[in-house]
Design a protein around this motif. Structure first.
Motif, mmCIF file in Angstrom:
data_model
loop_
_atom_site.group_PDB
_atom_site.id
_atom_site.type_symbol
_atom_site.label_atom_id
_atom_site.label_comp_id
_atom_site.label_asym_id
_atom_site.label_seq_id
_atom_site.Cartn_x
_atom_site.Cartn_y
_atom_site.Cartn_z
ATOM 1 N N ASP A 104 -0.923 6.667 -21.532
ATOM 2 C CA ASP A 104 -1.896 5.677 -21.999
ATOM 3 C C ASP A 104 -2.477 6.031 -23.368
ATOM 4 O OD1 ASP A 104 -3.726 7.709 -21.533
ATOM 5 O OD2 ASP A 104 -4.666 6.752 -19.807
ATOM 6 N N GLY A 105 -1.819 6.950 -24.082
ATOM 7 C CA GLY A 105 -2.300 7.358 -25.399
ATOM 8 C C GLY A 105 -3.161 8.603 -25.357
ATOM 9 N N GLU A 106 -3.751 8.894 -24.202
ATOM 10 C CA GLU A 106 -4.588 10.083 -24.027
ATOM 11 C C GLU A 106 -4.075 10.979 -22.899
ATOM 12 O OE1 GLU A 106 -7.162 10.965 -25.866
ATOM 13 O OE2 GLU A 106 -7.167 9.161 -27.124
ATOM 14 N N THR A 107 -3.471 10.363 -21.900
ATOM 15 C CA THR A 107 -3.061 11.069 -20.686
ATOM 16 C C THR A 107 -1.677 10.601 -20.278
ATOM 17 O OG1 THR A 107 -5.364 11.217 -19.921
ATOM 18 C CG2 THR A 107 -3.633 11.496 -18.261
ATOM 19 N N THR A 108 -0.846 11.524 -19.832
ATOM 20 C CA THR A 108 0.432 11.173 -19.223
ATOM 21 C C THR A 108 0.254 11.199 -17.711
ATOM 22 O OG1 THR A 108 1.665 12.154 -21.047
ATOM 23 C CG2 THR A 108 2.872 11.750 -19.013
ATOM 24 N N TRP A 109 0.595 10.089 -17.076
ATOM 25 C CA TRP A 109 0.440 9.924 -15.635
ATOM 26 C C TRP A 109 1.807 10.057 -14.978
ATOM 27 C CZ3 TRP A 109 -4.525 8.868 -13.670
ATOM 28 C CH2 TRP A 109 -5.492 8.623 -14.653
ATOM 29 N N LEU A 110 1.914 10.947 -14.013
ATOM 30 C CA LEU A 110 3.152 11.190 -13.292
ATOM 31 C C LEU A 110 2.972 10.709 -11.864
ATOM 32 C CD1 LEU A 110 3.736 14.824 -14.616
ATOM 33 C CD2 LEU A 110 4.689 12.697 -15.533
ATOM 34 N N ASP A 119 3.708 14.146 -0.995
ATOM 35 C CA ASP A 119 3.906 15.577 -0.746
ATOM 36 C C ASP A 119 4.776 16.260 -1.792
ATOM 37 O OD1 ASP A 119 2.390 15.376 1.651
ATOM 38 O OD2 ASP A 119 4.171 14.680 2.719
ATOM 39 N N THR A 120 4.938 15.657 -2.969
ATOM 40 C CA THR A 120 5.690 16.303 -4.036
ATOM 41 C C THR A 120 4.818 16.619 -5.255
ATOM 42 O OG1 THR A 120 6.404 14.233 -5.095
ATOM 43 C CG2 THR A 120 7.788 15.093 -3.301
ATOM 44 N N GLY A 121 3.668 15.986 -5.364
ATOM 45 C CA GLY A 121 2.829 16.157 -6.543
ATOM 46 C C GLY A 121 2.283 17.560 -6.712
ATOM 47 N N ALA A 122 1.821 18.156 -5.626
ATOM 48 C CA ALA A 122 1.218 19.485 -5.725
ATOM 49 C C ALA A 122 2.233 20.516 -6.197
ATOM 50 C CB ALA A 122 0.627 19.893 -4.372
ATOM 51 N N GLY A 123 3.466 20.441 -5.693
ATOM 52 C CA GLY A 123 4.494 21.382 -6.105
ATOM 53 C C GLY A 123 4.861 21.226 -7.570
ATOM 54 N N PHE A 124 4.973 19.980 -8.022
ATOM 55 C CA PHE A 124 5.301 19.727 -9.420
ATOM 56 C C PHE A 124 4.162 20.198 -10.315
ATOM 57 C CE2 PHE A 124 6.516 16.386 -12.802
ATOM 58 C CZ PHE A 124 7.371 17.275 -13.420
ATOM 59 N N ALA A 125 2.925 19.914 -9.916
ATOM 60 C CA ALA A 125 1.774 20.353 -10.706
ATOM 61 C C ALA A 125 1.724 21.876 -10.801
ATOM 62 C CB ALA A 125 0.482 19.819 -10.093
ATOM 63 N N ALA A 126 2.047 22.565 -9.696
ATOM 64 C CA ALA A 126 2.045 24.031 -9.714
ATOM 65 C C ALA A 126 3.107 24.569 -10.670
ATOM 66 C CB ALA A 126 2.274 24.564 -8.304
ATOM 67 N N PHE A 127 4.287 23.938 -10.675
ATOM 68 C CA PHE A 127 5.332 24.350 -11.614
ATOM 69 C C PHE A 127 4.858 24.162 -13.050
ATOM 70 C CE2 PHE A 127 8.662 23.039 -14.538
ATOM 71 C CZ PHE A 127 9.503 24.138 -14.507
ATOM 72 N N LEU A 128 4.304 22.978 -13.342
ATOM 73 C CA LEU A 128 3.839 22.707 -14.697
ATOM 74 C C LEU A 128 2.757 23.698 -15.124
ATOM 75 C CD1 LEU A 128 3.667 18.796 -14.638
ATOM 76 C CD2 LEU A 128 5.439 20.222 -15.697
ATOM 77 N N GLU A 129 1.880 24.029 -14.204
ATOM 78 C CA GLU A 129 0.809 24.981 -14.521
ATOM 79 C C GLU A 129 1.390 26.336 -14.934
ATOM 80 O OE1 GLU A 129 -3.014 25.837 -15.330
ATOM 81 O OE2 GLU A 129 -2.366 23.911 -14.486
ATOM 82 N N ARG A 130 2.466 26.750 -14.288
ATOM 83 C CA ARG A 130 3.093 28.039 -14.616
ATOM 84 C C ARG A 130 3.783 28.004 -15.981
ATOM 85 N NH1 ARG A 130 4.901 27.574 -9.223
ATOM 86 N NH2 ARG A 130 7.022 27.105 -9.935
ATOM 87 N N ASP A 170 0.848 -1.189 0.000
ATOM 88 C CA ASP A 170 0.000 0.000 0.000
ATOM 89 C C ASP A 170 0.886 1.243 0.000
ATOM 90 O OD1 ASP A 170 -1.777 2.043 0.454
ATOM 91 O OD2 ASP A 170 -2.453 1.336 2.411
ATOM 92 N N LEU A 171 0.850 2.002 -1.096
ATOM 93 C CA LEU A 171 1.590 3.258 -1.216
ATOM 94 C C LEU A 171 0.607 4.405 -1.477
ATOM 95 C CD1 LEU A 171 4.490 1.954 -3.507
ATOM 96 C CD2 LEU A 171 4.531 2.247 -1.012
ATOM 97 N N SER A 172 -0.553 4.309 -0.861
ATOM 98 C CA SER A 172 -1.636 5.237 -1.163
ATOM 99 C C SER A 172 -1.397 6.653 -0.649
ATOM 100 C CB SER A 172 -2.959 4.703 -0.599
ATOM 101 O OG SER A 172 -2.862 4.461 0.795
ATOM 102 N N ASP A 173 -0.293 6.876 0.069
ATOM 103 C CA ASP A 173 0.039 8.245 0.469
ATOM 104 C C ASP A 173 0.792 8.985 -0.631
ATOM 105 O OD1 ASP A 173 2.306 6.632 0.741
ATOM 106 O OD2 ASP A 173 3.143 7.866 2.348
ATOM 107 N N ARG A 174 1.144 8.303 -1.699
ATOM 108 C CA ARG A 174 1.894 8.936 -2.785
ATOM 109 C C ARG A 174 0.961 9.726 -3.699
ATOM 110 N NH1 ARG A 174 6.897 4.850 -4.299
ATOM 111 N NH2 ARG A 174 7.569 4.517 -2.141
#
Length: 351
Positions: A83-89, A94-105, A28-32
């Motif tokens: 998956d051909g439609e979406t890239t999953w990262l 606690d690192t996803g939100a920061g990376f998503a914010a960078f990508l959004e900018r 279980d790695l559901s905190d990622r």
């Protein structure tokens, strides 16, 4: 599986570790975290920003990439699946939100959309088959296969000799959180089991090994997460200079710890030159430790490049001085490849 923090173990740490190593258990790695990028420009865009060649990533294929700062220091590490439609990262906790914010900018006028999907999807780890409940929203099962098992095209390995990751079959599957209950009957291992196996495979991870000074070369991360012949990206100049002309200032080592005192050093524990009765200067720090079912107590540590690979070391485990023998992962001479013309590089140049 539940919304509680993942369990370190379920009462039998070594039994769980053996089952996980044999591919008979899940973790279980559901905190990622999980971030997605959609839109027709998604792969070429990510390719231009990060260290790995992603522009031609095929549906169902797996990769790993790093976001570096302009000085070449690692800011984020992402496990990549398209998956051909979406890239999953797939990201550490606690690192996803920061990376998503960078990508959004960095979207500008490109045809891309970024979303944090951590609340919808949970990560499940295994060294065997992915669970039947694995999500496939666009018809491709969301199973990321770790590329660490071999040097990837365009990559480079500093470690010499046989690599312990040769048999590393680790993968991560994404499961919709409303289907986690379907995994309740499957054999499970705790996170301690996965950590021990990861350490033994010399496998770096953002949530444990990275600090504000980290560069890819220090962890031998060029083997799986950096393409040395791709186009420009942020931090590329440092990657090229260190690899071709310089040396990484620190190097990752595996420490075999004396288990007499039955203690494990915590992350950040000091590593000193010499034996406990004559411990000298601090030369590094522990990044992760565990008790492996075959190797016994082990740790990953980041030490100065100048630390003699043959020297005995001492780790300060909260006041208990633990003797340690180092196994070289990144050798002191790593880098300066331009001066060693016979050293091989794996992977073809992209055309």
């Amino acid at each position: 599986m539940s919304s509680k923090p993942p369990a370190e173990h379920y009462g039998d740490p070594f039994g769980e570790q053996r089952a996980l190593a044999a591919g008979r258990a899940i973790v279980d790695l559901s905190d990622r975290d999980v971030v997605t990028v959609t839109g027709p420009d998604r792969l070429s865009w990510l390719d231009s920003l990060t260290s790995q060649a992603l522009a031609q990533l095929a549906p169902g294929a797996s990769a790993e990439t790093l976001l570096l700062d302009p000085s070449g220091r690692i800011e984020y590490a992402a496990r990549v699946l398209d998956d051909g439609e979406t890239t999953w990262l797939l990201m550490d906790a606690d690192t996803g939100a920061g990376f998503a914010a960078f990508l959004e900018r960095m979207r500008f006028m490109l045809r891309v959309e970024v979303a944090d999907r951590s609340a919808e999807y949970a990560t499940i780890g295994t060294l065997g088959e992915a669970p039947a409940a694995t999500a496939a929203p666009n018809g491709v099962p969301l199973v990321w296969v770790d590329p660490w098992s071999a040097v990837q095209a365009g990559g480079y390995q500093y470690a010499a000799g046989e690599h312990p990751a040769a048999g590393w079959s680790y993968r991560e599957a994404l499961v919709a959180r409303d289907r986690l209950g379907e995994l309740a009957g499957l054999p499970a291992a705790g996170t301690l089991a996965l950590e021990a196996l990861r350490i033994a495979a010399w496998r770096p991870r953002a949530g444990t090994e990275l600090d504000e000074r980290a560069i890819p070369h220090e962890f031998d991360w060029l083997r799986s997460a950096v393409h040395l012949a791709k186009g420009c990206y942020r931090g590329q100049e440092t990657v090229a200079k260190v690899h071709n002309l310089g040396h990484p200032p620190r190097r990752l080592v595996l420490l075999h710890l004396d288990g007499s005192d039955n203690v494990l050093p915590a992350p950040g524990a000091e590593v000193r030159l010499g034996r406990p009765d004559a411990a000298g200067d601090v030369v590094g720090r522990v990044t992760a430790s565990a008790i492996h079912h075959e190797l016994g107590p082990v740790a990953l540590a980041l030490v100065k490049r100048s630390a003699d690979p043959a020297s005995e070391l001492t780790v300060d485990a909260d006041g208990v001085l633990v003797p340690a023998a180092q196994e070289v992962i990144v050798p002191p001479g790593a880098g300066s490849v331009a001066e060693v013309p016979r050293l091989p590089r794996l992977g073809a140049v992209r055309r």
